[in-house]
Design a protein around this motif. Structure first.
Motif, PDB file in Angstrom:
ATOM      1  N   SER A 124     -52.267  30.937 -17.610  1.00  0.00           N
ATOM      2  CA  SER A 124     -51.214  31.676 -16.931  1.00  0.00           C
ATOM      3  C   SER A 124     -50.360  30.672 -16.163  1.00  0.00           C
ATOM      4  CB  SER A 124     -51.817  32.702 -15.954  1.00  0.00           C
ATOM      5  OG  SER A 124     -52.654  33.600 -16.638  1.00  0.00           O
ATOM      6  N   GLU A 125     -49.162  31.091 -15.778  1.00  0.00           N
ATOM      7  CA  GLU A 125     -48.226  30.184 -15.113  1.00  0.00           C
ATOM      8  C   GLU A 125     -47.655  30.849 -13.871  1.00  0.00           C
ATOM      9  OE1 GLU A 125     -43.638  28.819 -15.979  1.00  0.00           O
ATOM     10  OE2 GLU A 125     -45.050  28.725 -17.641  1.00  0.00           O
ATOM     11  N   SER A 126     -47.716  30.140 -12.750  1.00  0.00           N
ATOM     12  CA  SER A 126     -47.045  30.614 -11.535  1.00  0.00           C
ATOM     13  C   SER A 126     -45.935  29.633 -11.192  1.00  0.00           C
ATOM     14  CB  SER A 126     -48.033  30.732 -10.369  1.00  0.00           C
ATOM     15  OG  SER A 126     -48.691  29.509 -10.119  1.00  0.00           O
ATOM     16  N   ASN A 127     -44.792  30.155 -10.760  1.00  0.00           N
ATOM     17  CA  ASN A 127     -43.617  29.331 -10.495  1.00  0.00           C
ATOM     18  C   ASN A 127     -43.159  29.478  -9.055  1.00  0.00           C
ATOM     19  OD1 ASN A 127     -42.953  28.431 -13.353  1.00  0.00           O
ATOM     20  ND2 ASN A 127     -42.983  30.652 -13.606  1.00  0.00           N
ATOM     21  N   LEU A 128     -42.726  28.377  -8.478  1.00  0.00           N
ATOM     22  CA  LEU A 128     -42.156  28.384  -7.138  1.00  0.00           C
ATOM     23  C   LEU A 128     -40.841  27.622  -7.171  1.00  0.00           C
ATOM     24  CD1 LEU A 128     -42.328  28.930  -4.072  1.00  0.00           C
ATOM     25  CD2 LEU A 128     -43.604  26.809  -3.863  1.00  0.00           C
ATOM     26  N   VAL A 129     -39.752  28.308  -6.844  1.00  0.00           N
ATOM     27  CA  VAL A 129     -38.434  27.687  -6.877  1.00  0.00           C
ATOM     28  C   VAL A 129     -38.267  26.779  -5.664  1.00  0.00           C
ATOM     29  CG1 VAL A 129     -35.948  28.085  -6.911  1.00  0.00           C
ATOM     30  CG2 VAL A 129     -37.479  29.658  -8.120  1.00  0.00           C
ATOM     31  N   ILE A 130     -37.881  25.524  -5.909  1.00  0.00           N
ATOM     32  CA  ILE A 130     -37.619  24.571  -4.832  1.00  0.00           C
ATOM     33  C   ILE A 130     -36.157  24.632  -4.408  1.00  0.00           C
ATOM     34  CG2 ILE A 130     -37.651  22.133  -4.166  1.00  0.00           C
ATOM     35  CD1 ILE A 130     -39.815  21.703  -6.258  1.00  0.00           C
ATOM     36  N   LYS A 131     -35.260  24.662  -5.384  1.00  0.00           N
ATOM     37  CA  LYS A 131     -33.835  24.746  -5.071  1.00  0.00           C
ATOM     38  C   LYS A 131     -33.092  25.402  -6.234  1.00  0.00           C
ATOM     39  CE  LYS A 131     -32.747  20.086  -6.827  1.00  0.00           C
ATOM     40  NZ  LYS A 131     -32.131  18.779  -6.498  1.00  0.00           N
ATOM     41  N   GLY A 132     -32.018  26.088  -5.899  1.00  0.00           N
ATOM     42  CA  GLY A 132     -31.197  26.725  -6.905  1.00  0.00           C
ATOM     43  C   GLY A 132     -31.594  28.162  -7.163  1.00  0.00           C
ATOM     44  N   LYS A 133     -30.996  28.751  -8.205  1.00  0.00           N
ATOM     45  CA  LYS A 133     -31.259  30.126  -8.612  1.00  0.00           C
ATOM     46  C   LYS A 133     -31.732  30.108 -10.063  1.00  0.00           C
ATOM     47  CE  LYS A 133     -28.174  33.208  -7.523  1.00  0.00           C
ATOM     48  NZ  LYS A 133     -26.858  33.878  -7.391  1.00  0.00           N
ATOM     49  N   VAL A 134     -32.921  30.679 -10.295  1.00  0.00           N
ATOM     50  CA  VAL A 134     -33.542  30.616 -11.611  1.00  0.00           C
ATOM     51  C   VAL A 134     -33.834  32.022 -12.122  1.00  0.00           C
ATOM     52  CG1 VAL A 134     -35.364  29.572 -12.998  1.00  0.00           C
ATOM     53  CG2 VAL A 134     -34.680  28.497 -10.856  1.00  0.00           C
ATOM     54  N   LEU A 135     -33.429  32.276 -13.352  1.00  0.00           N
ATOM     55  CA  LEU A 135     -33.806  33.519 -14.027  1.00  0.00           C
ATOM     56  C   LEU A 135     -35.099  33.272 -14.782  1.00  0.00           C
ATOM     57  CD1 LEU A 135     -33.291  36.386 -15.199  1.00  0.00           C
ATOM     58  CD2 LEU A 135     -31.992  35.265 -17.021  1.00  0.00           C
ATOM     59  N   PHE A 136     -36.174  33.996 -14.408  1.00  0.00           N
ATOM     60  CA  PHE A 136     -37.439  33.934 -15.119  1.00  0.00           C
ATOM     61  C   PHE A 136     -37.627  35.237 -15.891  1.00  0.00           C
ATOM     62  CE2 PHE A 136     -38.309  31.072 -11.522  1.00  0.00           C
ATOM     63  CZ  PHE A 136     -38.800  29.963 -12.191  1.00  0.00           C
ATOM     64  N   GLY A 137     -38.165  35.130 -17.098  1.00  0.00           N
ATOM     65  CA  GLY A 137     -38.434  36.332 -17.869  1.00  0.00           C
ATOM     66  C   GLY A 137     -39.578  36.123 -18.835  1.00  0.00           C
ATOM     67  N   PHE A 138     -40.320  37.216 -19.131  1.00  0.00           N
ATOM     68  CA  PHE A 138     -41.362  37.156 -20.145  1.00  0.00           C
ATOM     69  C   PHE A 138     -41.411  38.492 -20.881  1.00  0.00           C
ATOM     70  CE2 PHE A 138     -43.684  38.792 -16.470  1.00  0.00           C
ATOM     71  CZ  PHE A 138     -44.502  39.782 -17.013  1.00  0.00           C
ATOM     72  N   VAL A 139     -41.941  38.433 -22.107  1.00  0.00           N
ATOM     73  CA  VAL A 139     -41.998  39.606 -22.970  1.00  0.00           C
ATOM     74  C   VAL A 139     -43.454  39.935 -23.278  1.00  0.00           C
ATOM     75  CG1 VAL A 139     -41.244  40.635 -25.146  1.00  0.00           C
ATOM     76  CG2 VAL A 139     -39.797  38.934 -24.002  1.00  0.00           C
ATOM     77  N   THR A 140     -43.828  41.201 -23.111  1.00  0.00           N
ATOM     78  CA  THR A 140     -45.196  41.617 -23.402  1.00  0.00           C
ATOM     79  C   THR A 140     -45.363  41.862 -24.905  1.00  0.00           C
ATOM     80  OG1 THR A 140     -44.802  44.001 -23.226  1.00  0.00           O
ATOM     81  CG2 THR A 140     -45.224  42.791 -21.175  1.00  0.00           C
ATOM     82  N   THR A 141     -46.603  42.087 -25.319  1.00  0.00           N
ATOM     83  CA  THR A 141     -46.861  42.374 -26.724  1.00  0.00           C
ATOM     84  C   THR A 141     -46.305  43.729 -27.136  1.00  0.00           C
ATOM     85  OG1 THR A 141     -49.058  43.200 -26.108  1.00  0.00           O
ATOM     86  CG2 THR A 141     -48.905  40.909 -26.853  1.00  0.00           C
ATOM     87  N   ALA A 142     -45.909  44.554 -26.167  1.00  0.00           N
ATOM     88  CA  ALA A 142     -45.250  45.827 -26.462  1.00  0.00           C
ATOM     89  C   ALA A 142     -43.734  45.664 -26.487  1.00  0.00           C
ATOM     90  CB  ALA A 142     -45.647  46.880 -25.424  1.00  0.00           C
ATOM     91  N   ASN A 143     -43.262  44.396 -26.482  1.00  0.00           N
ATOM     92  CA  ASN A 143     -41.827  44.075 -26.537  1.00  0.00           C
ATOM     93  C   ASN A 143     -41.059  44.553 -25.308  1.00  0.00           C
ATOM     94  OD1 ASN A 143     -42.078  42.826 -29.060  1.00  0.00           O
ATOM     95  ND2 ASN A 143     -41.816  44.771 -30.136  1.00  0.00           N
TER      96      ASN A 143
END
Length: 238
Positions: A124-143
């Motif tokens: 699994s992956e956890s993200n922490l933004v240091i600077k800027g604006k980030v769009l994060f997205g993921f898709v499940t197996t149900a689309n």
């Protein structure tokens, strides 16, 4: 008199603080790697032996430097078509974290840059933004697509093995930390898997899956340095 901090000092302190927080967050999750059977197991990167990972370095050869890493201080180059750069602190670059069930990446994105659509098969992956604006997205197996724009100090979680991406949606360069509950999470970039594999996936198979003409597939492959069309007959001969 109040203490004064330079911009460089403050930035370094903030980076260390961010790294500490995200490591704690990841270590609080269930580890994806087997539990260690000894106090330390520093990866022996020089050994030719590989059995589901690295062997342990003899303890007599272990040094303090094996447990400290400065490779995330500076950003990676984003001078590429994706505007993407990454520096990794995993078992292959930071031997002291081997068997500890955690690794960290620093990702830099230029303006308009993207972290290609990909999966991590072992973490699994956890993200922490240091600077800027980030769009994060993921898709499940149900689309089902889950996505959100995050700013500095905000975090996200990407479940193990799911297709996901990140993009710089601000006006400045972006930096964020990605922590994983594996010392070697692995990465499978979907575009490269589909259009730049060795040997290449036949054009007619990709064309059927994407519901386009084979010429479209050939054009896409040419962007990856490939433009090979294999018919069903030639595929059988491989």
């Amino acid at each position: 008199m109040a203490a004064k901090f330079s911009v460089k000092t403050t930035s370094s302190f903030f980076l260390v603080l961010c790294l500490t927080v995200i490591l704690f967050f990841t270590l609080s999750c269930f580890s994806a790697d087997p539990d260690p059977l000894q106090d330390i197991c520093v990866a022996d990167l020089s050994s030719p032996i590989r059995v589901n990972g690295y062997p342990c370095k003899p303890e007599s050869q272990v040094t303090t430097n094996d447990f400290f890493f400065s490779g995330l201080r500076n950003g990676a180059s984003t001078a590429n078509p994706l505007g993407f750069g990454v520096r990794r602190a995993n078992a292959s670059t930071f031997p002291g974290l081997y068997t500890q069930g955690v690794s960290v990446n620093r990702v830099d994105l230029a303006r308009g840059g993207t972290n290609a659509i990909h999966v991590h098969p072992r973490a699994s992956e956890s993200n922490l933004v240091i600077k800027g604006k980030v769009l994060f997205g993921f898709v499940t197996t149900a689309n089902v697509l889950y996505y959100k724009v995050l700013k500095a100090g905000e975090t996200s979680i990407i479940p193990r093995g799911l297709v996901h991406f990140a993009a710089n949606v601000g006006s400045k360069n972006v930096a964020y930390l990605s922590a994983f509950n594996s010392v070697l999470p692995g990465v499978s970039p979907i575009p490269d898997n589909l259009f730049a594999s060795t040997p290449t996936i036949p054009n007619y198979i990709l064309a059927k899956n994407f519901r386009v003409d084979e010429k479209v597939i050939a054009l896409i492959k040419s962007k990856f340095g490939l433009d090979i069309s294999l018919s069903p007959a030639t595929w059988e001969d491989i």
